[in-house]
Design an enzyme around this catalytic site. Structure first.
Site, short mmCIF file in Angstrom:
data_model
loop_
_atom_site.label_atom_id
_atom_site.label_comp_id
_atom_site.label_asym_id
_atom_site.label_seq_id
_atom_site.Cartn_x
_atom_site.Cartn_y
_atom_site.Cartn_z
N HIS A 228 0.84 -1.20 0.00
CA HIS A 228 0.00 0.00 0.00
C HIS A 228 0.88 1.25 0.00
O HIS A 228 0.50 2.29 0.53
CB HIS A 228 -0.91 0.03 1.23
CG HIS A 228 -1.74 -1.19 1.40
ND1 HIS A 228 -1.43 -2.18 2.30
CD2 HIS A 228 -2.87 -1.59 0.75
CE1 HIS A 228 -2.35 -3.14 2.22
NE2 HIS A 228 -3.22 -2.81 1.29
N GLY B 34 15.98 2.23 -31.64
CA GLY B 34 17.23 2.44 -30.93
C GLY B 34 18.20 1.29 -30.89
O GLY B 34 19.26 1.40 -30.28
N LEU C 293 18.19 0.00 -45.64
CA LEU C 293 19.57 -0.29 -46.07
C LEU C 293 19.63 -0.64 -47.55
O LEU C 293 20.72 -0.58 -48.16
CB LEU C 293 20.17 -1.41 -45.23
CG LEU C 293 19.58 -2.82 -45.26
CD1 LEU C 293 20.06 -3.62 -46.45
CD2 LEU C 293 19.94 -3.56 -43.98
N ASP D 18 18.88 7.11 -42.89
CA ASP D 18 18.43 5.82 -42.36
C ASP D 18 19.59 5.12 -41.65
O ASP D 18 20.68 4.96 -42.23
CB ASP D 18 17.93 4.93 -43.48
CG ASP D 18 17.52 3.57 -42.96
OD1 ASP D 18 16.50 3.49 -42.25
OD2 ASP D 18 18.24 2.59 -43.25
#
Length: 602
Positions: A230, A429, A526, A584
């Site tokens: 709690h 990421g 890519l 990219d």
């Protein structure tokens, strides 16, 4: 922490939760006015009735444990607050089939619950009901001297008590025997929790009876040990400890007799059987919970393996990002109970239930015995003796080839921070780390002399295997497919020249990779680096020109909107920073390898 969806300030979140629970579970019913959930099948049976309840915020406790072989009914208060005596009385009257069989009420040892449920027990007895109450108290963070008046708190061990007394009731045990069993289990339970932060209450509904501070949180590099469910504070740990160090500390407090104020259960480390329960306090991901569980299993200092291992969210504190460890000494609990053995307790835990909150799957005891612990792991992979390396009669200068590979991977690793920076802005990421993992794996293999550098096909075949093992996600899949196809096409060559390499690369791209992805030039992947490189090398047989085309393609991605992968869900604004367009990340990584390889050949 502290973020919640917007709810109308007048909405009763606890009631909404219970309504959805009952709508999704056809075996139970709800009394909305009293927030009582009950099982009409078990409450109509000729058996002892098992009821539990308390404040909300600890789900699946209590209502989601209503079902066969566990609870017959549950009553919920507001978040972190005990239900009223009126609600509790409604649960007894609705759930108790016959007064002669009796009712056991199981609560956690908190002041509000003891007072409210205790008062109703006395009133029910005055009305002719046979009712007993059991308060679960398994927390070892609270010492005897610290809180003499209230005692230990009830934590995740409550779920074990629910399951055992519920299954014993279904088996036809008497109220006296069930109460005795519950007490024997309770007296041999120890639990300790740890969390990275406190929790926050959605809608700010209610509050625990002791009015704990719901707004206080731990620091960015702090954790808490022994906190309550709690938001009661625990002992602050700074910095956040390593998981094994934390667990050793926890087991010291759970098992060691040195701290007499907090030593509640004796464990014979050599001979006692026990149940291990690992509980998600609310905000720990399933993946991390099982990682923690593996560390718990490896760290536990008891000599015997656990008789049962239960991993789930049993008793939570809303979204608190923590876990707790509970140990039930089966040997001593079985010896303490008059009518039941430790084997009976295990069988009660194994009994199947349709209660949605009891998530551990029930398995036959023989299966547990035959598959316990490390014996569940295959000793040898079917791939252990499989060598996927493909060879050829082609030959290259091994020193030059090694120099080019090292230069290629070194340039990639040099660019990794920038690739990661780009990917944190427009992706998830992990692109830089994924590429670095592949590069380091190949470099390690080079250092060990495990690449057959004289044969380019054998070298690329081995590199393909390394990429498959070390690189995950989309990048790993794309590189693996392309390299596999390149090995296949290079086997057709009679010699290694720029033109034959161009043919092999072209076949690997158009007849290999393009069969499995729709990515093409202009899609901001890519491929914007790879396709121009391959087309130029095939057409001209000139590596320098091909590298220039690869760079031109990579640079073009700063002006492109992504059409594939996670970046395709990112808004146009995210593709620009203070220096202009963001290229990219995958295209940048591939360009670094191509440029590095060309430089290494020189």
């Amino acid at each position: 922490m502290g973020k919640h969806w917007g709810y109308d300030k007048n909405e009763d979140l606890v009631l909404s939760n219970l309504k959805a629970l009952v709508r999704s579970n056809p075996a139970v019913r709800l009394i909305p006015d009293e927030k009582v959930v009950y099982n009409p099948n078990t409450t109509a049976a000729d058996k002892v009735t098992i009821i539990s309840g308390g404040g909300a915020g600890h789900e699946p406790l209590h209502a989601a444990y209503v079902g066969e072989n566990i609870l017959d009914g549950a009553v919920s208060g507001a978040i972190f607050a005990s239900p009223s005596t009126k609600q509790i009385m409604a649960a007894i009257r609705k759930c108790t089939n016959t007064k002669k069989n009796g009712t056991l009420i199981v609560v956690k040892n908190y002041t509000g619950d003891i007072l409210h449920f205790g008062l109703v027990v006395e009133r029910a007895k005055a009305e002719g009901y046979t009712v007993e109450m059991l308060a679960v108290a398994d927390d070892v963070a609270v010492g005897r001297e610290q809180n003499k008046m209230v005692g230990r708190r009830g934590l995740a061990g409550t779920a074990l008590v629910h399951k055992c007394v519920g299954a014993a009731s279904t088996a036809g045990a008497s109220l006296e025997s069930i109460v005795d069993l519950g007490r024997a289990i309770n007296e041999n339970l120890v639990t300790l929790g740890a969390s990275l932060d406190r929790t926050s209450v959605p809608g700010k509904q209610g509050g625990h009876d002791d009015d704990e501070d719901e707004e206080e949180h731990t620091g960015p590099n702090e954790a808490e040990l022994g906190l309550g469910i709690h938001n009661e504070p625990g002992h602050r740990l700074k910095p956040i400890p390593k998981i094994d160090d934390l667990l050793k500390d926890m087991f010291e407090k759970l098992l060691s007799p040195k701290d007499t104020d907090r030593h509640y259960v004796d464990f014979d480390h050599e001979n006692d059987d026990y149940v291990l329960l690992i509980n998600n306090i609310g905000g720990t991901s399933t993946l991390e919970l099982y990682v923690i569980a593996e560390h718990v299993i490896q760290t536990i200092p008891l000599k015997r393996k656990p008789t049962r291992i239960l991993i789930s969210d049993f008793v939570t504190s809303l979204s608190a990002p923590g876990f707790s460890v509970t140990l039930l000494n089966l040997t001593k609990a079985g010896g303490k109970a008059k009518d039941f053995s430790s084997e009976d307790i295990v069988s009660f835990l194994d009994k199947p239930t349709d209660a949605p909150g009891w998530k551990p799957k029930s398995y036959d005891s023989k299966l547990w015995e035959s598959s316990a612990g490390d014996s569940s792991f295959d000793e040898k992979s079917p791939m252990a003796n499989h060598d996927p390396t493909v060879t050829s009669s082609l030959e290259v200068d091994p020193k030059v080839f090694e120099s080019a590979i090292k230069a290629s991977l070194s340039k990639l690793l040099e660019m990794e921070p920038k690739i990661t920076h780009y990917d944190t802005q427009v992706g998830d990421g992990d692109c830089g780390e994924t590429l670095a993992a592949g590069a380091n794996s190949i470099l390690s293999c080079l250092e060990k002399g495990e690449l057959q550098l004289k044969d380019p096909v054998a070298t690329l075949s081995k590199i393909t295997e390394l990429v498959e093992d070390s690189m995950g996600g989309t990048s790993g899949g794309i590189y693996s497919i392309f390299l596999t196809a390149l090995v296949k096409n290079l086997q057709k060559a009679e010699s290694v020249t720029a033109l034959t390499l161009g043919e092999a690369f072209h076949g690997a791209l158009y007849d290999g990779l393009f069969k499995y992805t729709k990515a093409r030039v202009g899609g901001r992947t890519l491929v914007d680096t790879l396709q121009p490189f391959v087309d130029s090398l095939k057409e001209h047989g000139d590596l320098s020109k091909a590298v220039q085309e690869a760079k031109r393609g990579c640079d073009s991605t700063t002006d492109l909107q992504a059409k594939f992968g996670r970046a395709s869900y990112v808004s146009d604004e995210e593709f620009k920073d203070k220096d202009g367009g963001i290229p990219d990340p995958g295209a940048v990584g591939l360009l670094a390898m191509i440029e590095g390889f060309a430089e290494g050949l020189k």
